[in-house]
Structures are given as structure tokens and as C-alpha cells.
Motif scaffolding. Structure first.
Motif, mmCIF file in Angstrom:
data_model
loop_
_atom_site.group_PDB
_atom_site.id
_atom_site.type_symbol
_atom_site.label_atom_id
_atom_site.label_comp_id
_atom_site.label_asym_id
_atom_site.label_seq_id
_atom_site.Cartn_x
_atom_site.Cartn_y
_atom_site.Cartn_z
ATOM 1 N N LEU A 112 33.406 43.861 32.266
ATOM 2 C CA LEU A 112 33.482 44.813 32.713
ATOM 3 C C LEU A 112 32.805 45.625 32.701
ATOM 4 C CD1 LEU A 112 37.699 44.107 33.678
ATOM 5 C CD2 LEU A 112 35.083 42.283 34.876
ATOM 6 N N ASP A 113 33.092 45.659 31.403
ATOM 7 C CA ASP A 113 32.176 47.769 31.572
ATOM 8 C C ASP A 113 31.052 47.930 31.808
ATOM 9 O OD1 ASP A 113 34.509 49.149 30.991
ATOM 10 O OD2 ASP A 113 35.039 49.319 28.913
ATOM 11 N N LEU A 123 32.559 32.062 37.365
ATOM 12 C CA LEU A 123 33.399 32.806 35.273
ATOM 13 C C LEU A 123 34.232 33.619 35.782
ATOM 14 C CD1 LEU A 123 32.801 32.889 32.736
ATOM 15 C CD2 LEU A 123 31.318 35.654 33.514
ATOM 16 N N THR A 124 34.352 34.652 37.469
ATOM 17 C CA THR A 124 35.612 35.210 36.937
ATOM 18 C C THR A 124 37.384 34.186 36.847
ATOM 19 O OG1 THR A 124 34.811 37.253 38.655
ATOM 20 C CG2 THR A 124 37.237 36.549 39.128
ATOM 21 N N PHE A 125 36.399 32.847 37.904
ATOM 22 C CA PHE A 125 38.007 32.265 38.232
ATOM 23 C C PHE A 125 37.991 31.544 36.940
ATOM 24 C CE2 PHE A 125 36.217 32.455 42.865
ATOM 25 C CZ PHE A 125 37.076 33.072 43.018
ATOM 26 N N ARG A 126 37.344 31.057 35.873
ATOM 27 C CA ARG A 126 37.477 30.543 35.044
ATOM 28 C C ARG A 126 38.583 31.383 34.037
ATOM 29 N NH1 ARG A 126 32.210 28.649 30.780
ATOM 30 N NH2 ARG A 126 32.372 30.154 29.992
ATOM 31 N N LEU A 127 37.988 32.566 34.215
ATOM 32 C CA LEU A 127 38.354 33.198 32.860
ATOM 33 C C LEU A 127 40.520 33.542 32.982
ATOM 34 C CD1 LEU A 127 36.005 36.407 32.622
ATOM 35 C CD2 LEU A 127 36.492 34.662 30.724
ATOM 36 N N ALA A 207 58.481 37.076 31.266
ATOM 37 C CA ALA A 207 58.513 37.716 32.905
ATOM 38 C C ALA A 207 57.335 39.148 32.451
ATOM 39 C CB ALA A 207 59.529 38.398 33.747
ATOM 40 N N PHE A 208 57.751 39.747 31.826
ATOM 41 C CA PHE A 208 56.760 41.029 31.038
ATOM 42 C C PHE A 208 55.468 39.812 31.515
ATOM 43 C CE2 PHE A 208 56.823 44.919 28.480
ATOM 44 C CZ PHE A 208 55.276 45.026 28.449
ATOM 45 N N ASP A 209 55.446 38.932 30.678
ATOM 46 C CA ASP A 209 53.817 38.654 30.485
ATOM 47 C C ASP A 209 53.375 38.459 31.508
ATOM 48 O OD1 ASP A 209 53.580 39.059 27.632
ATOM 49 O OD2 ASP A 209 53.574 36.950 27.481
ATOM 50 N N ARG A 210 54.117 37.688 32.932
ATOM 51 C CA ARG A 210 53.962 36.916 33.972
ATOM 52 C C ARG A 210 53.267 38.346 34.920
ATOM 53 N NH1 ARG A 210 58.307 33.387 32.849
ATOM 54 N NH2 ARG A 210 59.663 34.145 33.919
ATOM 55 N N TYR A 211 53.684 39.497 34.959
ATOM 56 C CA TYR A 211 53.662 40.856 35.459
ATOM 57 C C TYR A 211 52.059 41.110 35.194
ATOM 58 C CZ TYR A 211 53.770 45.185 37.443
ATOM 59 O OH TYR A 211 53.135 46.696 38.253
ATOM 60 N N SER A 212 52.023 41.285 34.122
ATOM 61 C CA SER A 212 50.771 41.753 33.116
ATOM 62 C C SER A 212 49.754 41.265 33.794
ATOM 63 C CB SER A 212 50.419 41.381 32.126
ATOM 64 O OG SER A 212 51.640 42.903 31.205
ATOM 65 N N TYR A 213 50.180 39.687 33.995
ATOM 66 C CA TYR A 213 48.579 39.081 34.154
ATOM 67 C C TYR A 213 48.631 38.807 35.563
ATOM 68 C CZ TYR A 213 46.244 34.413 35.597
ATOM 69 O OH TYR A 213 45.677 33.516 35.981
ATOM 70 N N GLY A 214 49.664 39.242 36.160
ATOM 71 C CA GLY A 214 49.397 39.914 37.731
ATOM 72 C C GLY A 214 48.291 40.757 38.030
ATOM 73 N N ILE A 215 48.171 41.914 36.670
ATOM 74 C CA ILE A 215 47.152 42.929 36.776
ATOM 75 C C ILE A 215 46.589 42.814 36.360
ATOM 76 C CG2 ILE A 215 47.190 45.680 36.500
ATOM 77 C CD1 ILE A 215 49.392 45.089 38.306
ATOM 78 N N LEU A 216 46.291 42.333 35.518
ATOM 79 C CA LEU A 216 44.688 41.665 34.955
ATOM 80 C C LEU A 216 43.893 40.447 35.599
ATOM 81 C CD1 LEU A 216 44.532 39.907 31.313
ATOM 82 C CD2 LEU A 216 43.360 38.805 32.838
ATOM 83 N N LEU A 217 44.746 39.600 36.681
ATOM 84 C CA LEU A 217 43.972 39.212 37.705
ATOM 85 C C LEU A 217 43.035 40.166 38.698
ATOM 86 C CD1 LEU A 217 45.926 35.967 39.327
ATOM 87 C CD2 LEU A 217 44.017 35.835 37.192
ATOM 88 N N TRP A 218 43.482 41.168 38.887
ATOM 89 C CA TRP A 218 43.305 42.367 39.908
ATOM 90 C C TRP A 218 42.025 42.430 39.011
ATOM 91 C CZ3 TRP A 218 42.463 47.608 39.563
ATOM 92 C CH2 TRP A 218 41.916 48.675 40.932
ATOM 93 N N SER A 219 43.029 43.018 37.894
ATOM 94 C CA SER A 219 41.029 43.698 37.019
ATOM 95 C C SER A 219 39.482 43.078 37.285
ATOM 96 C CB SER A 219 41.675 44.486 35.760
ATOM 97 O OG SER A 219 42.386 45.395 36.099
ATOM 98 N N ILE A 220 39.793 41.852 36.571
ATOM 99 C CA ILE A 220 38.905 41.368 36.295
ATOM 100 C C ILE A 220 38.455 40.669 38.080
ATOM 101 C CG2 ILE A 220 38.088 38.861 36.352
ATOM 102 C CD1 ILE A 220 40.367 38.389 33.974
ATOM 103 N N VAL A 221 39.199 40.854 39.183
ATOM 104 C CA VAL A 221 38.444 40.215 40.167
ATOM 105 C C VAL A 221 37.404 41.346 40.943
ATOM 106 C CG1 VAL A 221 39.065 40.132 43.236
ATOM 107 C CG2 VAL A 221 40.477 38.380 41.204
ATOM 108 N N THR A 222 38.137 42.464 40.575
ATOM 109 C CA THR A 222 37.418 44.119 40.771
ATOM 110 C C THR A 222 36.896 44.811 40.265
ATOM 111 O OG1 THR A 222 39.250 45.655 40.135
ATOM 112 C CG2 THR A 222 39.179 44.307 42.105
#
Length: 447
Positions: A112-113, A123-127, A207-222
Motif C-alpha cells: 500500500l505504501d 488483488l484487493t478482493f483476493r487479499l 471477536a477481537f480478530d473479527r473487528y481487526s479484520y473489518g478495519i484491515l478491509l477498510w485499509s486495503i480497499v482505500t
């Protein structure tokens, strides 16, 4: 501590050659090393003393190795052995470490950097899908990762995702008979921590990991870092109050399936832990979305690999900007042959831009006007661009811009005092300067 759990003896210096320090920090050091017997490079991680509170350094390493061994699968970083010796490029006491796969493509964060934005859509969706696969496997094995973020998702030679860094992983002690799955150790990166984790009495669960995954999705998409200007105290205050990454950063009409991914990330970062979907549910969404983009994956990956291998190749003729139309499909849900090439191009987030020297001033000015919001947010080397404009920027205005403390403030001042009233010539000059100093940003925006 005896290494009785492992069938093979620890790897020592006699089997290793060509040590190279890849990185260091509060956690310790990671080295790239050639394994003489294997015939290929490996990575060796050595933890710094005290990196895991209340856990001795040696035990922390063994815990991480145990979890890596337990979670061995295609989408989790592979463990080869333990290391016992003294890294020859540093004068240190006898140390122990973990010998694991070397991922020369770096991490999702480094990608991303490098791109200064999100990857092509396929690639976004595969990741997104492969991270969900890896995390689902961990949870099936009753493990909590506890530090899921872009820098802990590494990339294979073909840019497949592998989950890494189990330094904070713990076995879920009650995964079989209770929803209260404790680890007893707090940790993680605060921007990816759920709201309940900021409470003093919190004990991590899956549930900690599931929350982190949601934020990670936002990071990859944006392609962006969440809460980029917020420090720990502000995040710790606002996240429990309901703040989340800005969804206005995402135009959900720009890729087929993107609406479903946004809906998934919102579900994952729900304030109520029990409302966050299991990774098995996440997989249903990500697999369906990925199926719509499979035909574009190889082209997208090859284009990224070409850029990674030759950063300056085709620098002024290609971009990874978002397309403005959805994929068009036939009634049978198959891509029609006539539209195959167009579909590939759309699903890659790829478009061909007009080289800068062929663009007329009016087009450059239009770009500067239309991309104002994003440019204010993303231009980093503002003063270098301003210096290129020379006497087009009044000396008083130059001082005002220079006095601003943030890049965003400098860009707002430049727009307000110079670009707004400067006309096509000034805006075209700004475009050319930006193209020179931040070409990847211009490419990402379709310029």
C-alpha cells in the motif's frame, strides 16, 4: 528450556550464511539468511527481552513457534525450525529465534505504501479472501491472533497473503464450551483494536480478530491508514464512542461486489462483539466477490509485479485509478466474449492515462479542480511542488503556506491563495510539478 517438542535440532550458525538485517524495533530483529542445506533464503526472528509482558523471552518464542506449527496452512506463514546461536552481524549473547519463510514481497502495508493507494480490485478482493481464509483456520485451531493489521499480512512471490507475527497469539482457553475466550494478555495495535479492548478489565476473545479484520478491509480497499492523524489517547476515547474509519472514502459503485465488502467491514467492526460475523461467514462474502473478478487476477498481479521489479517502467503511461462503471454481465452471469477485455480492465481498477506532455492545459486544470479533495489529503511533499511554481506563488503566500504545520494545511492554503484564481496556466504548472514529485499519486488518480 529444552526443545523436546521439536523432532529436529535447532538450526545453528553452521547451517546459515549471508545474514542481512531486514528490520528491528521494540519486538526485536528479523534477519534474511541463506540456509545452506535448504538452498534458499529464510527469515529468522529474534525477540527482544521483555517484548511480551510477564512472559520470559524464551517462553514467548516457544509459544509463537507452537502457534505457528499448530496453524500451519497455505495462508499462514510457515515455520521451519528454531534458531540457537549468535547472529554474526551483531555482537550479542547466545540467542534463540524462529526460522520461518522469507517473504521477499514484503507485507500488505509495504505494498500500500509503494502504490500510495489500494491495489487493483482483483488483488484487493483476493487479499481480503485469503486473509479471511487464514484467520478462519486460526480460529478453527482455537487460536486468537490478537494483532491483525496490514504489516502482519505478508506477501508471497505471487502476492498471495500469509498471516504472520504470532507474538501476541494465545490459545483460546474456553473456545469449546463458552463465548468467553480469554488470553490473559493485552496487546495489539490500537488502531485495529475493538472498543471493548480499551477497557481495563477486557480479556481478548476471537471477536477481537473479527473487528481487526473489518478495519484491515477498510485499509486495503482505500489504501490508507485508519485515523492517520489520531494518537492513542484520541483513538481510545473516540472508538468506544462509535467512531470508525470514514466510509465516504469509498465509492461503492466503482467495483462489482464492493458494496458487499463495505457491508462486511461494517458488520465486523460492530460495537457488540457477539454481532460480528464469524470468519466462516466472512468467507462466503469474500469468495462470492472474488468470483466476479477472477479473470482479472493474473493481469492485475503481473502488472503489480512488473512495477515492483522495475519501479520506473511505464511510469508515465499507466495508472491504477478506479473505474467509474460496474462490470457488465450477461443474463447467464457469464462475461460475454465481446466484453472480456473491457471487463478485465475494469476489474483491475486500471486505465490508460494521457501522457503529461500530450495533455493540454485545460485538461490539467480540470484534473486539479476535480481532484481537489483528494490532493489536499494526499499530497505529502507540498513545498517541493510549491518551489517548482516559482514566481507563480507570491512571496507572502509562500510564507503562509510554509508556516502551516501539516501537509493538508499547506495544500489548502495553496488552493485558496493561488490555484483558485490562478487560471489554467498556474493549475497546469501545478499538475506538472505534482507529476514530477509524486507521480504515483497522479497515476492513481487517473492523471
Amino acid at each position: 528450556m529444552a526443545l523436546l517438542k521439536y523432532k529436529t535440532e535447532p538450526v545453528g550458525n553452521e547451517s546459515l550464511d549471508k545474514w542481512e538485517l531486514l528490520g528491528s524495533g521494540g519486538f526485536g530483529e528479523v534477519y534474511k539468511v541463506r540456509h545452506k542445506d535448504f538452498g534458499f533464503d529464510v527469515a529468522i526472528k529474534i525477540l527482544r527481552d521483555g517484548v511480551c509482558p510477564f512472559i520470559p523471552n524464551e517462553k514467548a518464542l516457544h509459544n509463537e513457534a507452537d502457534h505457528m506449527k499448530e496453524a500451519s496452512c497455505e495462508f499462514v506463514l510457515r515455520l521451519y525450525a528454531l534458531y540457537h546461536g549468535c547472529p554474526p552481524i551483531r555482537e550479542t549473547a547466545l540467542q534463540q529465534g524462529i526460522v520461518m519463510e522469507y517473504m521477499r514481497r514484503g507485507s500488505v502495508q509495504s505494498l500500500l505504501d509503494y502504490l500510495r493507494g489500494p491495489p487493483p480490485w482483483p488483488l484487493t478482493f483476493r487479499l481480503a479472501h485469503e486473509v479471511a481464509l487464514g484467520m478462519n483456520f486460526l480460529h478453527i485451531k482455537k487460536l486468537i491472533h490478537h494483532d491483525l493489521k496490514p504489516s502482519n499480512v505478508l506477501l508471497s512471490d505471487e502476492l498471495h497473503a500469509k498471516i504472520a507475527d504470532f507474538g501476541l497469539s494465545r490459545v483460546s482457553t474456553s473456545a469449546l464450551n463458552s463465548n468467553r475466550e480469554t488470553t490473559g494478555v493485552d496487546g495489539g495495535s490500537y488502531k485495529y483494536m475493538p472498543p471493548e479492548a480499551f477497557e481495563a478489565s477486557y480479556k481478548p476473545c476471537r471477536a477481537f480478530d473479527r473487528y481487526s479484520y473489518g478495519i484491515l478491509l477498510w485499509s486495503i480497499v482505500t489504501g490508507k491508514d485508519p485515523y492517520s492523524v489520531a494518537d492513542y489517547s484520541l483513538v481510545a476515547l473516540r472508538i468506544p464512542m462509535g467512531d470508525r474509519p470514514d466510509l465516504e472514502e469509498i465509492d461503492q459503485t466503482k467495483a462489482d461486489g464492493l458494496e458487499e465488502i463495505v457491508k462486511l467491514m461494517k458488520s465486523c467492526w460492530d460495537k457488540t462483539p457477539s454481532a460480528r460475523p464469524e470468519f466462516k461467514e466472512c468467507l462466503e462474502v469474500t469468495e462470492n466477490v472474488l468470483s466476479k473478478h477472477r479473470k482479472g487476477i493474473r493481469v492485475a498481479v503481473n502488472r503489480i509485479l512488473k512495477r515492483l521489479e522495475s519501479p520506473t517502467s511505464n511510469e508515465h503511461s499507466e495508472t491504477f485509478s478506479f473505474p467509474h462503471q460496474r462490470l457488465e454481465r450477461s443474463e447467464s452471469n457469464d462475461v460475454v466474449d465481446v466484453g472480456f477485455i473491457a471487463t478485465q480492465m475494469s476489474s483491475m481498477q486500471d486505465s490508460v492515462s494521457v501522457p503529461a506532455e500530450r495533455m493540454i492545459d485545460a485538461d490539467k486544470a480540470k484534473f486539479v479542480d476535480e481532484k481537489k479533495k483528494t490532493l489536499i489529503q494526499d499530497v505529502s511533499d507540498v513545498m517541493a511542488v510549491v518551489d517548482e511554481l516559482d514566481d507563480m506563488v507570491h512571496s507572502e503566500t509562500y510564507s503562509v503556506i510554509e508556516a502551516e504545520k501539516t501537509s493538508q494545511g499547506k495544500m489548502r492554503a495553496l488552493y485558496t491563495r493561488t490555484l483558485r484564481s490562478g487560471g489554467e496556466k498556474v493549475k497546469a504548472a501545478f499538475y506538472d510539478a505534482l507529476k514530477k514529485h509524486q507521480p504515483h499519486l497522479v497515476e492513481r488518480l487517473g492523471g
